[in-house]
Design an enzyme around this catalytic site. Structure first.
Site, PDB file in Angstrom:
ATOM      1  N   ASP A  96     -38.121  21.614  21.240  1.00 39.19           N
ATOM      2  CA  ASP A  96     -39.114  22.680  21.180  1.00 39.19           C
ATOM      3  C   ASP A  96     -40.078  22.446  22.351  1.00 39.19           C
ATOM      4  O   ASP A  96     -41.000  21.646  22.241  1.00 39.19           O
ATOM      5  CB  ASP A  96     -39.843  22.658  19.839  1.00 39.19           C
ATOM      6  CG  ASP A  96     -40.919  23.729  19.786  1.00 39.19           C
ATOM      7  OD1 ASP A  96     -41.438  24.002  18.685  1.00 39.19           O
ATOM      8  OD2 ASP A  96     -41.251  24.299  20.842  1.00 39.19           O
TER       9      ASP A  96
ATOM     10  N   LYS B 115     -45.393  30.192  25.797  1.00 35.95           N
ATOM     11  CA  LYS B 115     -46.597  29.872  26.555  1.00 35.95           C
ATOM     12  C   LYS B 115     -46.433  30.077  28.069  1.00 35.95           C
ATOM     13  O   LYS B 115     -46.380  31.223  28.534  1.00 35.95           O
ATOM     14  CB  LYS B 115     -47.062  28.450  26.212  1.00 35.95           C
ATOM     15  CG  LYS B 115     -47.438  28.300  24.710  1.00 35.95           C
ATOM     16  CD  LYS B 115     -47.886  26.904  24.368  1.00 35.95           C
ATOM     17  CE  LYS B 115     -47.970  26.692  22.872  1.00 35.95           C
ATOM     18  NZ  LYS B 115     -49.192  27.249  22.268  1.00 35.95           N
TER      19      LYS B 115
ATOM     20  N   TYR C   3     -45.147  20.891  15.097  1.00 34.85           N
ATOM     21  CA  TYR C   3     -45.353  22.284  14.712  1.00 34.85           C
ATOM     22  C   TYR C   3     -44.440  23.152  15.560  1.00 34.85           C
ATOM     23  O   TYR C   3     -44.383  22.980  16.790  1.00 34.85           O
ATOM     24  CB  TYR C   3     -46.812  22.676  14.957  1.00 34.85           C
ATOM     25  CG  TYR C   3     -47.136  24.128  14.678  1.00 34.85           C
ATOM     26  CD1 TYR C   3     -47.453  24.997  15.722  1.00 34.85           C
ATOM     27  CD2 TYR C   3     -47.132  24.641  13.384  1.00 34.85           C
ATOM     28  CE1 TYR C   3     -47.765  26.331  15.478  1.00 34.85           C
ATOM     29  CE2 TYR C   3     -47.444  25.978  13.129  1.00 34.85           C
ATOM     30  CZ  TYR C   3     -47.763  26.806  14.182  1.00 34.85           C
ATOM     31  OH  TYR C   3     -48.067  28.138  13.946  1.00 34.85           O
TER      32      TYR C   3
HETATM   33  P1  KE4 Z   1     -46.435  30.776  19.003  1.00 36.27           P
HETATM   34  O1  KE4 Z   1     -45.659  31.508  17.938  1.00 36.27           O
HETATM   35  O2  KE4 Z   1     -47.858  30.475  18.562  1.00 36.27           O
HETATM   36  O3  KE4 Z   1     -46.356  31.474  20.369  1.00 36.27           O
HETATM   37  O4  KE4 Z   1     -45.706  29.368  19.250  1.00 36.27           O
HETATM   38  C1  KE4 Z   1     -45.538  28.514  18.146  1.00 36.27           C
HETATM   39  C2  KE4 Z   1     -45.328  27.095  18.666  1.00 36.27           C
HETATM   40  C3  KE4 Z   1     -44.041  26.578  18.663  1.00 36.27           C
HETATM   41  N1  KE4 Z   1     -43.797  25.335  19.118  1.00 36.27           N
HETATM   42  C4  KE4 Z   1     -44.793  24.563  19.610  1.00 36.27           C
HETATM   43  C5  KE4 Z   1     -44.485  23.195  20.117  1.00 36.27           C
HETATM   44  C6  KE4 Z   1     -46.128  25.054  19.645  1.00 36.27           C
HETATM   45  O5  KE4 Z   1     -47.114  24.279  20.143  1.00 36.27           O
HETATM   46  C7  KE4 Z   1     -46.399  26.345  19.160  1.00 36.27           C
HETATM   47  C8  KE4 Z   1     -47.792  26.926  19.128  1.00 36.27           C
HETATM   48  N2  KE4 Z   1     -48.845  26.045  19.504  1.00 36.27           N
HETATM   49  C9  KE4 Z   1     -50.127  26.297  18.884  1.00 36.27           C
HETATM   50  C10 KE4 Z   1     -51.144  25.318  19.489  1.00 36.27           C
HETATM   51  N3  KE4 Z   1     -51.028  24.029  18.960  1.00 36.27           N
HETATM   52  C11 KE4 Z   1     -50.537  27.713  19.045  1.00 36.27           C
HETATM   53  C12 KE4 Z   1     -51.977  28.004  18.722  1.00 36.27           C
HETATM   54  C13 KE4 Z   1     -52.071  29.020  17.619  1.00 36.27           C
HETATM   55  O6  KE4 Z   1     -51.306  28.908  16.637  1.00 36.27           O
HETATM   56  O7  KE4 Z   1     -52.950  29.891  17.747  1.00 36.27           O
END
Ligand code: KE4
Length: 439
Positions: free
Chosen positions: A246, A274, A151
């Site tokens: 990523d 994060k 993701y």
């Molecule tokens: P954000 O746009 O949510 O800050 O980051 C997206 C993203 C991109 N790449 C990786 C590897 C990620 O894990 C994420 C976001 N992780 C999720 C948790 N599995 C965020 C939780 C959510 O969507 O509320």
């Protein structure tokens, strides 16, 4: 030890009913909904400190979500809070550069060997989106290769066979993303180098980048098998594609130099999020100067953001990275992860529950399976998701807060001390009993 929690508490229930009137599903991110663990009201949080969060009904939990990764120092770290408070008093945002952005960029380039230049953005999604546009602009190629179960945020072109909430909610793609937008997105199998070699054999000269989570944290926690990341590096070098790590989740989580330092594989581009913002909305894209100067205003690839480099986010990120850069925080966390893994497994075995864990640095995953290892998406999907759901509620009822989904990782902070771990294991004893009883 935390008392048993009657849930959802009345205040959480009330907030949830009110929230659903104004926000889809009552949440601002589907990953927070309880849809993947039987539905119902999520707990609404009032405050947090260290390893503990407290909901609006006063129930305390040991927290393994940590805002889905940022809180490696624990919640409300004194230095981070003070840095944000001091900066806030000087004004929130200017739409003009500040020294704080330079200081965080210097920290990142100092801690991550592959990064010479950084562009700040506001989320991991923006970081991944920018990395893709940068790769396509730099190489002049159109196709991108990702992995099933990885993701990268809700970027149209990457919302194909995605993990995290997309997987939990069973929508690995998404309506609203036209076929045309994903026509150039190739999907390979994580930890399966042959599937990558096949993609390059077919499309090698048109692949702009391979985008990969160096530890897959959005289909539970799946580390790379030996040789996988090295193989991606070789394929990208051979075919002139950029290797994009990523590291939104793994960055500064798996190692103070990111997963790339832990595994000794150097990507061309790194997406961060994060931890880099210490809990504030910050993302970043980093690479060599040559690659990064393809971005406006030095190059033709457009990218921008009103709040990019936000002073409060920079202040929180600086205060966080400064505390982890010497590696001492990761050294403190590592044995605690091992204790949790060993003791959780012992309790599962005691209750006859098929269970195993996998970890990388300060993140780990819990799988309800007889398998010794889970290395790819279909294996993760084949685990006992109902057993996870029962375990999740058993843990929550006994004061431990896990992500409400079988396809998320768990995050350990510097603040997860003996008291937090003992409370976790006591709760696990009851939760495994419930999982075994099929409660
Ligand atoms: P954000 O746009 O949510 O800050 O980051 C997206 C993203 C991109 N790449 C990786 C590897 C990620 O894990 C994420 C976001 N992780 C999720 C948790 N599995 C965020 C939780 C959510 O969507 O509320």
């Amino acid at each position: 030890m935390a008392a048993s929690h009657a849930r959802p508490g009345p205040q959480s229930q009330q907030w949830f009913e009110r929230a659903q009137r104004f926000t889809p599903g009552g949440v601002n991110s589907p990953a927070r909904a309880f849809n993947g663990v039987g539905g119902g009201a999520p707990v609404f949080i009032d405050h947090a400190k260290g390893a503990w969060i407290t909901d609006v009904d006063g129930n305390r939990y040991v927290d393994y979500v940590g805002s889905f990764g940022p809180m490696i120092l624990g919640h409300a770290d004194a230095q981070v809070v003070e840095a944000v408070q001091n900066q806030a008093a000087k004004g929130l945002s200017f739409g003009a550069p500040t020294g704080l952005e330079v200081q965080l960029a210097e920290l990142i380039t100092d801690m991550v060997d592959s990064i010479e230049s950084v562009r700040m953005v506001n989320s991991g999604t923006e970081a991944a989106m920018t990395a893709v546009r940068l790769a396509r602009g730099y190489t002049g190629r159109k196709k991108i290769l990702k992995f099933a179960g990885n993701y990268h945020g809700h970027v149209d072109a990457l919302l194909v066979n995605a993990g995290s909430g997309a997987l939990t909610l069973g929508i690995p793609g998404s309506p609203g993303v036209p076929e045309s937008v994903v026509a150039d997105t190739l999907v390979a199998t994580y930890n399966d180098l042959a599937s990558v070699e096949e993609a390059f054999a077919q499309h090698g000269d048109d692949i702009a980048c391979v985008m990969v989570e160096p530890v897959a944290g959005n289909m539970n926690c799946i580390p790379p098998v030996p040789g996988f990341l090295e193989g991606l590096r070789d394929q990208c070098t051979k075919h002139g594609a950029l290797l994009v790590f990523d590291e939104v989740m793994t960055g500064f989580r798996v190692h103070p130099g990111c997963a790339q330092a832990h595994f000794g594989v150097t990507p061309d581009v790194t997406a961060l999020g994060k931890i880099v913002g210490g809990g504030m909305p910050v993302g970043a894209v980093g690479a060599s100067k040559a690659v990064m100067e393809t971005l406006a205003p030095t190059g033709p690839v457009y990218q921008a953001g009103t709040l990019s480099g936000h002073p409060l986010g920079m202040a929180a990120g600086i205060a966080t990275l400064e505390q982890i850069r010497d590696g001492s925080v990761h050294e403190q966390i590592a044995p605690r992860v091992e204790t949790l893994r060993r003791e959780l497994k012992a309790r599962a075995d005691h209750h006859g529950v098929p269970f195993m864990t996998q970890a990388a640095g300060a993140m780990f995953g819990m799988f309800f399976t007889e398998s010794e290892a889970v290395t790819r998406f279909d294996e993760a999907a084949a685990c006992d998701l109902d057993a996870f759901s029962r375990f999740f509620h058993g843990m929550l009822d006994n004061g431990v807060y896990l992500a409400p989904a079988a396809f998320e990782a768990a995050f350990v902070s510097r603040a997860h001390d003996d008291e937090a771990i003992e409370a976790t294991l006591a709760a696990a004893d009851k939760a495994f009993a419930a999982a075994a009883a099929g409660d």
